[in-house]
Design a protein around this motif. Structure first.
Motif, PDB file in Angstrom:
ATOM      1  N   ALA A   1       0.846  -1.197   0.000  1.00  0.00           N
ATOM      2  CA  ALA A   1       0.000   0.000   0.000  1.00  0.00           C
ATOM      3  C   ALA A   1       0.882   1.248   0.000  1.00  0.00           C
ATOM      4  O   ALA A   1       1.905   1.309   0.669  1.00  0.00           O
ATOM      5  N   SER A   2       0.472   2.228  -0.740  1.00  0.00           N
ATOM      6  CA  SER A   2       1.212   3.477  -0.833  1.00  0.00           C
ATOM      7  C   SER A   2       1.250   4.179   0.523  1.00  0.00           C
ATOM      8  O   SER A   2       0.268   4.148   1.258  1.00  0.00           O
ATOM      9  N   PRO A   3       2.360   4.833   0.851  1.00  0.00           N
ATOM     10  CA  PRO A   3       2.425   5.589   2.108  1.00  0.00           C
ATOM     11  C   PRO A   3       1.355   6.680   2.197  1.00  0.00           C
ATOM     12  O   PRO A   3       1.024   7.141   3.269  1.00  0.00           O
ATOM     13  N   THR A   4       0.800   7.073   1.064  1.00  0.00           N
ATOM     14  CA  THR A   4      -0.250   8.093   1.077  1.00  0.00           C
ATOM     15  C   THR A   4      -1.607   7.518   1.444  1.00  0.00           C
ATOM     16  O   THR A   4      -2.574   8.250   1.576  1.00  0.00           O
ATOM     17  N   MET A   5      -1.682   6.208   1.610  1.00  0.00           N
ATOM     18  CA  MET A   5      -2.956   5.553   1.920  1.00  0.00           C
ATOM     19  C   MET A   5      -3.153   5.386   3.424  1.00  0.00           C
ATOM     20  O   MET A   5      -3.478   4.309   3.895  1.00  0.00           O
ATOM     21  N   HIS A   6      -2.953   6.438   4.180  1.00  0.00           N
ATOM     22  CA  HIS A   6      -3.166   6.385   5.627  1.00  0.00           C
ATOM     23  C   HIS A   6      -4.649   6.212   5.917  1.00  0.00           C
ATOM     24  O   HIS A   6      -5.503   6.668   5.158  1.00  0.00           O
ATOM     25  N   GLY A   7      -4.965   5.560   6.991  1.00  0.00           N
ATOM     26  CA  GLY A   7      -6.344   5.420   7.400  1.00  0.00           C
ATOM     27  C   GLY A   7      -7.056   4.211   6.829  1.00  0.00           C
ATOM     28  O   GLY A   7      -8.272   4.125   6.895  1.00  0.00           O
ATOM     29  N   LEU A   8      -6.312   3.253   6.284  1.00  0.00           N
ATOM     30  CA  LEU A   8      -6.945   2.032   5.791  1.00  0.00           C
ATOM     31  C   LEU A   8      -7.233   1.101   6.955  1.00  0.00           C
ATOM     32  O   LEU A   8      -6.437   0.970   7.884  1.00  0.00           O
ATOM     33  N   GLU A   9      -8.379   0.444   6.922  1.00  0.00           N
ATOM     34  CA  GLU A   9      -8.700  -0.562   7.925  1.00  0.00           C
ATOM     35  C   GLU A   9      -9.292  -1.778   7.230  1.00  0.00           C
ATOM     36  O   GLU A   9      -9.911  -1.671   6.170  1.00  0.00           O
ATOM     37  N   THR A  10      -9.083  -2.936   7.828  1.00  0.00           N
ATOM     38  CA  THR A  10      -9.559  -4.184   7.233  1.00  0.00           C
ATOM     39  C   THR A  10     -11.070  -4.267   7.286  1.00  0.00           C
ATOM     40  O   THR A  10     -11.689  -4.021   8.312  1.00  0.00           O
ATOM     41  N   VAL A  11     -11.663  -4.608   6.146  1.00  0.00           N
ATOM     42  CA  VAL A  11     -13.099  -4.877   6.058  1.00  0.00           C
ATOM     43  C   VAL A  11     -13.298  -6.389   6.092  1.00  0.00           C
ATOM     44  O   VAL A  11     -14.096  -6.899   6.874  1.00  0.00           O
ATOM     45  N   THR A  12     -12.567  -7.122   5.259  1.00  0.00           N
ATOM     46  CA  THR A  12     -12.605  -8.587   5.286  1.00  0.00           C
ATOM     47  C   THR A  12     -11.211  -9.131   4.998  1.00  0.00           C
ATOM     48  O   THR A  12     -10.426  -8.532   4.267  1.00  0.00           O
ATOM     49  N   LEU A  13     -10.946 -10.285   5.574  1.00  0.00           N
ATOM     50  CA  LEU A  13      -9.706 -11.012   5.345  1.00  0.00           C
ATOM     51  C   LEU A  13     -10.081 -12.482   5.319  1.00  0.00           C
ATOM     52  O   LEU A  13     -10.591 -13.008   6.311  1.00  0.00           O
ATOM     53  N   SER A  14      -9.904 -13.132   4.187  1.00  0.00           N
ATOM     54  CA  SER A  14     -10.240 -14.553   4.092  1.00  0.00           C
ATOM     55  C   SER A  14      -9.070 -15.307   3.484  1.00  0.00           C
ATOM     56  O   SER A  14      -8.389 -14.807   2.592  1.00  0.00           O
ATOM     57  N   VAL A  15      -8.836 -16.499   4.011  1.00  0.00           N
ATOM     58  CA  VAL A  15      -7.749 -17.342   3.507  1.00  0.00           C
ATOM     59  C   VAL A  15      -8.256 -18.772   3.360  1.00  0.00           C
ATOM     60  O   VAL A  15      -9.195 -19.189   4.048  1.00  0.00           O
ATOM     61  N   ASN A  16      -7.632 -19.498   2.450  1.00  0.00           N
ATOM     62  CA  ASN A  16      -7.990 -20.892   2.204  1.00  0.00           C
ATOM     63  C   ASN A  16      -6.735 -21.701   1.931  1.00  0.00           C
ATOM     64  O   ASN A  16      -5.851 -21.238   1.209  1.00  0.00           O
ATOM     65  N   THR A  17      -6.680 -22.898   2.494  1.00  0.00           N
ATOM     66  CA  THR A  17      -5.634 -23.820   2.094  1.00  0.00           C
ATOM     67  C   THR A  17      -6.194 -24.639   0.939  1.00  0.00           C
ATOM     68  O   THR A  17      -7.385 -24.943   0.902  1.00  0.00           O
ATOM     69  N   VAL A  18      -5.340 -24.959  -0.006  1.00  0.00           N
ATOM     70  CA  VAL A  18      -5.792 -25.677  -1.196  1.00  0.00           C
ATOM     71  C   VAL A  18      -5.331 -27.132  -1.161  1.00  0.00           C
ATOM     72  O   VAL A  18      -6.098 -28.019  -1.494  1.00  0.00           O
ATOM     73  N   GLN A  19      -4.082 -27.342  -0.739  1.00  0.00           N
ATOM     74  CA  GLN A  19      -3.575 -28.707  -0.659  1.00  0.00           C
ATOM     75  C   GLN A  19      -2.403 -28.782   0.306  1.00  0.00           C
ATOM     76  O   GLN A  19      -1.834 -27.757   0.676  1.00  0.00           O
ATOM     77  N   PRO A  20      -2.036 -30.000   0.728  1.00  0.00           N
ATOM     78  CA  PRO A  20      -0.932 -30.172   1.677  1.00  0.00           C
ATOM     79  C   PRO A  20       0.403 -29.680   1.117  1.00  0.00           C
ATOM     80  O   PRO A  20       0.585 -29.575  -0.092  1.00  0.00           O
ATOM     81  N   ILE A  21       1.320 -29.405   2.046  1.00  0.00           N
ATOM     82  CA  ILE A  21       2.660 -28.921   1.700  1.00  0.00           C
ATOM     83  C   ILE A  21       3.671 -29.615   2.595  1.00  0.00           C
ATOM     84  O   ILE A  21       3.366 -29.966   3.732  1.00  0.00           O
ATOM     85  N   LEU A  22       4.873 -29.819   2.076  1.00  0.00           N
ATOM     86  CA  LEU A  22       5.943 -30.427   2.850  1.00  0.00           C
ATOM     87  C   LEU A  22       6.863 -29.351   3.413  1.00  0.00           C
ATOM     88  O   LEU A  22       7.122 -28.334   2.753  1.00  0.00           O
ATOM     89  N   VAL A  23       7.369 -29.591   4.615  1.00  0.00           N
ATOM     90  CA  VAL A  23       8.365 -28.697   5.200  1.00  0.00           C
ATOM     91  C   VAL A  23       9.574 -28.673   4.266  1.00  0.00           C
ATOM     92  O   VAL A  23       9.972 -29.706   3.732  1.00  0.00           O
ATOM     93  N   GLY A  24      10.123 -27.489   4.032  1.00  0.00           N
ATOM     94  CA  GLY A  24      11.270 -27.327   3.158  1.00  0.00           C
ATOM     95  C   GLY A  24      10.904 -26.929   1.740  1.00  0.00           C
ATOM     96  O   GLY A  24      11.787 -26.672   0.924  1.00  0.00           O
ATOM     97  N   THR A  25       9.609 -26.853   1.439  1.00  0.00           N
ATOM     98  CA  THR A  25       9.164 -26.478   0.102  1.00  0.00           C
ATOM     99  C   THR A  25       9.434 -25.000  -0.159  1.00  0.00           C
ATOM    100  O   THR A  25       9.112 -24.149   0.669  1.00  0.00           O
ATOM    101  N   ALA A  26      10.000 -24.696  -1.315  1.00  0.00           N
ATOM    102  CA  ALA A  26      10.198 -23.305  -1.734  1.00  0.00           C
ATOM    103  C   ALA A  26       8.904 -22.830  -2.394  1.00  0.00           C
ATOM    104  O   ALA A  26       8.366 -23.507  -3.275  1.00  0.00           O
TER     105      ALA A  26
END
Length: 120
Positions: A49-74
């Motif tokens: 976000a640009s430094p000129t965008m002061h005053g932003l607040e979260t309206v929604t935040l959603s996340v989803n896992t799609v599939q498994p991952i192994l430790v060490g994966t890039a």
């Protein structure tokens, strides 16, 4: 915890890609941890976000896992910002750095300027 490395940044398209190697702290039950994904989505949005965008607040935040991952994966963490009149939307995709069609998680973060969030 490993550090993020900026791979590319395109200010004109409002897109940034980071590289990261997953260690055991980010994995829960074989998938990326939801709290970790949320922090990544929130932090990548705010870092772009640009430094000129002061005053932003979260309206929604959603996340989803799609599939498994192994430790060490890039992985690549790709963040695309879409700015509208009173909101800022970020779409984040976490994919395998070597197999780009393999997606492990996605997230969406919508922010609004103070005062407009209550009306959304």
């Amino acid at each position: 915890m490993a550090s993020f490395q900026m791979i590319s940044r395109d200010p004109a398209r409002m897109r940034t890609t980071y590289g990261y190697k997953v260690d055991g702290h980010e994995v829960s039950r074989g998938c990326l941890d939801m709290e970790w994904i949320s922090a990544v989505v929130r932090n990548t949005t705010l870092s772009m976000a640009s430094p000129t965008m002061h005053g932003l607040e979260t309206v929604t935040l959603s996340v989803n896992t799609v599939q498994p991952i192994l430790v060490g994966t890039a992985v690549l963490i790709e963040c695309q910002l879409l700015q509208q009149a009173t909101t800022l939307k970020a779409q984040v995709v976490i994919r395998n750095a070597n197999l780009p069609h393999t997606i492990y998680a996605t997230g969406t973060h919508i922010m609004a300027f103070r005062g407009t969030a209550a009306r959304l």
